[in-house]
Scaffold this active site. Structure first.
Site, short mmCIF file in Angstrom:
data_model
loop_
_atom_site.label_atom_id
_atom_site.label_comp_id
_atom_site.label_asym_id
_atom_site.label_seq_id
_atom_site.Cartn_x
_atom_site.Cartn_y
_atom_site.Cartn_z
N LYS A 297 -18.50 38.45 34.93
CA LYS A 297 -18.92 37.66 33.89
C LYS A 297 -18.27 38.56 32.58
O LYS A 297 -17.67 39.60 32.55
CB LYS A 297 -20.43 37.41 33.68
CG LYS A 297 -21.09 36.96 34.78
CD LYS A 297 -22.55 36.60 34.50
CE LYS A 297 -23.07 35.84 35.82
NZ LYS A 297 -24.72 35.71 35.52
N ASN B 135 -14.75 47.67 35.40
CA ASN B 135 -14.61 49.17 35.21
C ASN B 135 -15.69 49.56 34.17
O ASN B 135 -15.77 49.09 33.00
CB ASN B 135 -13.26 49.12 34.30
CG ASN B 135 -12.84 50.56 33.91
OD1 ASN B 135 -13.64 51.42 33.42
ND2 ASN B 135 -11.42 50.94 34.12
N PRO B 136 -16.54 50.36 34.81
CA PRO B 136 -17.69 50.80 33.89
C PRO B 136 -17.42 51.46 32.49
O PRO B 136 -18.33 51.21 31.53
CB PRO B 136 -18.31 51.66 34.86
CG PRO B 136 -17.99 51.28 36.30
CD PRO B 136 -16.47 50.99 35.97
N ILE C 295 -6.18 42.90 23.57
CA ILE C 295 -6.65 43.41 21.96
C ILE C 295 -7.31 44.42 21.70
O ILE C 295 -8.14 44.73 20.93
CB ILE C 295 -7.27 42.05 21.33
CG1 ILE C 295 -8.73 41.70 22.12
CG2 ILE C 295 -6.47 40.94 21.41
CD1 ILE C 295 -9.38 40.72 21.70
N GLY D 299 -9.14 41.75 17.12
CA GLY D 299 -9.09 40.81 16.71
C GLY D 299 -10.42 39.96 16.42
O GLY D 299 -10.72 39.26 15.53
N THR E 123 -9.34 45.73 24.47
CA THR E 123 -10.67 45.54 25.41
C THR E 123 -10.26 46.25 26.85
O THR E 123 -11.19 46.45 27.77
CB THR E 123 -10.68 44.20 25.94
OG1 THR E 123 -9.50 43.58 26.10
CG2 THR E 123 -11.29 43.33 24.11
N GLY F 268 -17.18 40.77 26.23
CA GLY F 268 -16.69 41.01 25.21
C GLY F 268 -17.58 40.67 23.97
O GLY F 268 -17.82 41.16 23.09
N GLU F 269 -18.50 39.75 24.18
CA GLU F 269 -19.33 38.90 23.43
C GLU F 269 -20.84 39.00 23.47
O GLU F 269 -21.54 38.84 22.39
CB GLU F 269 -18.85 37.61 23.25
CG GLU F 269 -17.45 37.30 22.57
CD GLU F 269 -16.77 36.16 22.66
OE1 GLU F 269 -16.75 35.29 21.44
OE2 GLU F 269 -16.38 35.79 23.63
N GLY G 250 -11.14 36.22 29.25
CA GLY G 250 -9.78 36.50 29.63
C GLY G 250 -9.68 37.44 30.86
O GLY G 250 -9.06 36.93 31.62
#
Length: 690
Positions: free
Chosen positions: A650, A580-581, A455, A228, A457, A653-654, A498
């Site tokens: 933290k 989760n590495p 999505i 997404g 991730t 995703g971005e 999330g």
């Protein structure tokens, strides 16, 4: 007592289902009866009005504003599908057909005749002096439009060293592998949709609004989502159209947007124009920072990306100005794309900081360290944790920065010029209220439920790990249910929030279940608890919460062609506790690859004559592939932050997409001595100046 699950690199929960094809996506759902298929008709003009829509096939269902059901008003006016004759952009939905097969629907749509009152040539060119520019009340995520502290104009006038340049980024398109798609069915007044969305609860609310339903009579299922990147962060027109067609025909409707529609209907990253001015003293200490930004929105919905927001937090300076201005054009509505605001804004500022380092004559890393703030420059609050310097130092050591000749254009291998660059990354820690439930059955099985959306991730996996630790059991004992608005309400997957938002609710629910039944290993069910986290969020301390990082890139530039290729990239991040590495590394590398695409190839080409984007497919809109990323690595520093959430993590995703484009651009300058201030960096911007 089980060992801790959080921090373990366990494999994805749904990995086998996905690689074997058993995982079902939005239009792959089975229905009790033969489904029908919907195909939409896009506007072929960029502005004007629809006068009439006709078809010579009476066997088909044809929908247009002249016969479509009237929807209730909604704030997001992009969802007012087929409610008006007005055309705001080329590619807008003006009609739709329903047929028994996908092929029939597509063919029938091609034969629909639309009569227009053409509005003429579109006004779709963004400039920093456009006549429609205005200051919105606020920008994305509720950040203030303008902030001025001190007297930046006076500080710039008296500065020993200054940088004063304009930087630009092109329109970018999310282009997830799975297109936006919906299966919709009505039964006894209840609407059920299987939607490719990042926000099942949000889509439920929007569909309830437009169809004037009690939200309890709308169910949105997003079992699996094929990417997404922000484009599926809010309800899109395909969900409304599919539900409308299902009610009009009384059948189950399947609607998958074609690839080209993803360049028009579902959002994209706005182009940006950035005027950055820096002032510094003899030692490179910033005395002024001004970042004025310009971007575009559509005629029917206002969206303003927070492009200058990161400039308010990253460097200490007593005099600062950050502004946002928005031009209203005949274009599709921009929306979120991975790291909205931060990605284009930090490209501009981190390029300007690199330019300042050369003007002052000190190392780019040292300049950044000298301007490290003690507290958040925007709020004056202490940071919950801040590891910028640690990321820069560790990255420099791993990357071999000390061996770098600081002079541009001095390293050459055959017909290639080699250069390296660095940039800082930052992204806010965002957490929203969420609900979740935890249940133990009579047989001891454990189910945790939350209307989150995975999505791609790894949310299913990480939330199982979080639940397992809160319950003091192994992750194998936890069944996680998500992707369904019938589950406890949850915010969407967006803003790198999330895991923190859902995980906090999951932790609270699981701990409450333990309090209710005692040790889970000894408990007998049934027992269930449902919780919500608004109170906890309201009671958080006034701290600045952000993730940080340092991006490094090495490039080679062909002397004969000007072609730029990335040799290697390294990202070092301060992202709190890593859940989760394996999944974290994947997300960070994905973000860095986004930055590579932004830096070197991705650009939506606005058709100035006819509207829309002329390169609206993956044949002409180029995205990075494996051959473009030969050596890319992401690591993180040890960072304990107990102020964030029960998990201490933290968002990841971005932040990987922030700063990586600037690091590549700075590396190109170091290789060639050519400063490119407009992305993407194509050979025509490099070769003539070498």
């Amino acid at each position: 007592m089980s060992t801790a699950s959080v921090g373990s690199p366990i494999q994805r929960t749904e990995s086998i289902e996905k690689v074997t094809g058993r995982a079902r996506y939005a239009v792959e759902q089975q229905s009790d009866s033969a489904p029908a298929y919907c195909w939409y008709v896009p506007a072929s003009v960029a502005k004007g009005r629809v006068v009439d829509v006709t078809s010579n096939d009476d066997a088909l269902t044809l929908l247009w504003h002249g016969n479509a059901e009237k929807l209730s008003e909604i704030e997001d006016t992009e969802l007012a599908v087929l409610q008006s004759d007005r055309i705001a952009y080329r590619g807008q939905i003006v009609a739709a057909v329903v047929a028994d097969s996908l092929e029939e629907a597509r063919e029938a749509a091609s034969r629909v005749r639309v009569t227009y009152a053409d509005g003429g040539k579109p006004d779709n060119g963004l400039t920093s002096d456009h006549s429609t520019l205005f200051a919105p009340e606020s920008v994305n995520a509720g950040f203030p439009t303008d902030v001025t502290i001190g007297d930046p104009e006076a500080a710039l006038a008296s500065a020993v060293h200054t940088v004063d340049h304009w930087y630009s980024t092109s329109p970018m398109h999310n282009s997830p592998m799975e297109p936006h798609a919906t299966t919709a069915v009505w039964s006894e007044g209840v609407l059920t949709v299987w939607d490719s969305t990042q926000a099942p609860s949000g889509v439920q609310g929007d569909l309830a609004t437009v169809f004037d339903l009690d939200p309890k009579n709308v169910r949105v299922v997003a079992e699996n989502v094929g990417g997404g990147f922000g484009a599926k962060g809010s309800t899109r027109p395909n969900a409304v159209l599919a539900a409308m067609a299902a009610r009009a025909t009384g059948r189950t409707i399947k609607l998958a947007l074609p690839r080209q529609a993803l360049f028009d209907l579902v959002g994209y990253r706005t182009p940006t124009i950035n005027h950055v001015q820096l002032g510094a003293d003899e030692q490179g200490i910033l005395t002024a920072l001004a970042h004025d930004t310009f971007q575009q929105t559509s005629q029917i919905f206002e969206f303003c990306e927070q492009t200058a927001e990161p400039s308010r937090h990253i460097y200490a300076s007593p005099n600062r100005r950050t502004t946002h201005r928005l031009a209203v054009l005949d274009v599709p509505t921009p929306r979120w794309m991975r790291a909205p605001g931060e990605a284009p804004g930090m490209f501009a500022v981190e390029t300007a900081i690199d330019e300042l380092s050369y003007a002052v004559g000190i190392d780019p890393i040292e300049l950044r360290v000298r301007n490290e703030p003690d507290v958040d420059p925007a709020s004056g609050n202490a940071f919950s944790s801040r590891s910028v310097v640690e990321c820069l130092r560790e990255g420099a050591e791993k990357f071999g920065w000390a061996e770098r000749d600081p002079r541009p254009g001095h390293r050459r291998e055959g017909r290639k010029l080699i250069g390296s660059g660095v940039a800082t990354a930052s992204y806010p820690v965002l957490i929203s209220p969420s609900s979740a439930s935890a249940k133990i059955a009579a047989d001891g099985s454990i189910t945790v439920s939350v209307a989150a959306s995975d999505i791609g991730t790894g949310a299913r996996t990480v939330l199982r790990q979080i639940a397992a630790d809160a319950l003091a059991v192994s992750a194998d004992r936890v069944e996680l249910k998500l992707g369904d608005s019938a589950l406890p309400t949850a915010p969407g997957a967006g803003g790198s929030s999330g895991t923190s938002s859902w995980g906090w609710a999951v932790t609270k629910a699981c701990r409450a279940l333990v309090d209710k039944v005692g040790s889970i290993d000894d408990a007998t069910g049934p027992a269930e608890v449902t919780v919500e986290t608004s109170e906890e969020l309201e009671n958080q301390k006034d701290l600045a919460r952000m993730a940080f990082g340092a991006q490094f890139a090495e490039v080679e530039v062909d002397i004969d062609t000007g072609e730029v290729r990335v040799r290697r990239m390294l990202g070092v991040f301060g992202i709190g506790r890593v859940m989760n590495p394996r999944l974290a590394r994947s997300q960070l590398i994905g973000g860095m690859t986004f930055g590579l695409g932004m830096a070197l190839m991705e650009a939506g080409n606005t058709d100035r004559e006819f509207g829309g984007f002329s390169n609206h497919d993956l044949a002409e809109y180029h995205v990075p592939v494996c051959a473009d990323t030969p050596d890319i690595e992401a690591v993180w520093v040890e960072e304990i932050d107990d102020e964030l959430s029960p998990m201490g993590g933290k968002g990841i995703g971005e932040i990987g997409a922030v700063g990586s484009s600037a690091a590549i651009g700075n590396a190109v300058y170091h290789a060639t001595g050519v400063r490119v201030r407009g992305l993407p960096i194509t050979l025509d911007k490099v070769l003539p100046h070498m």
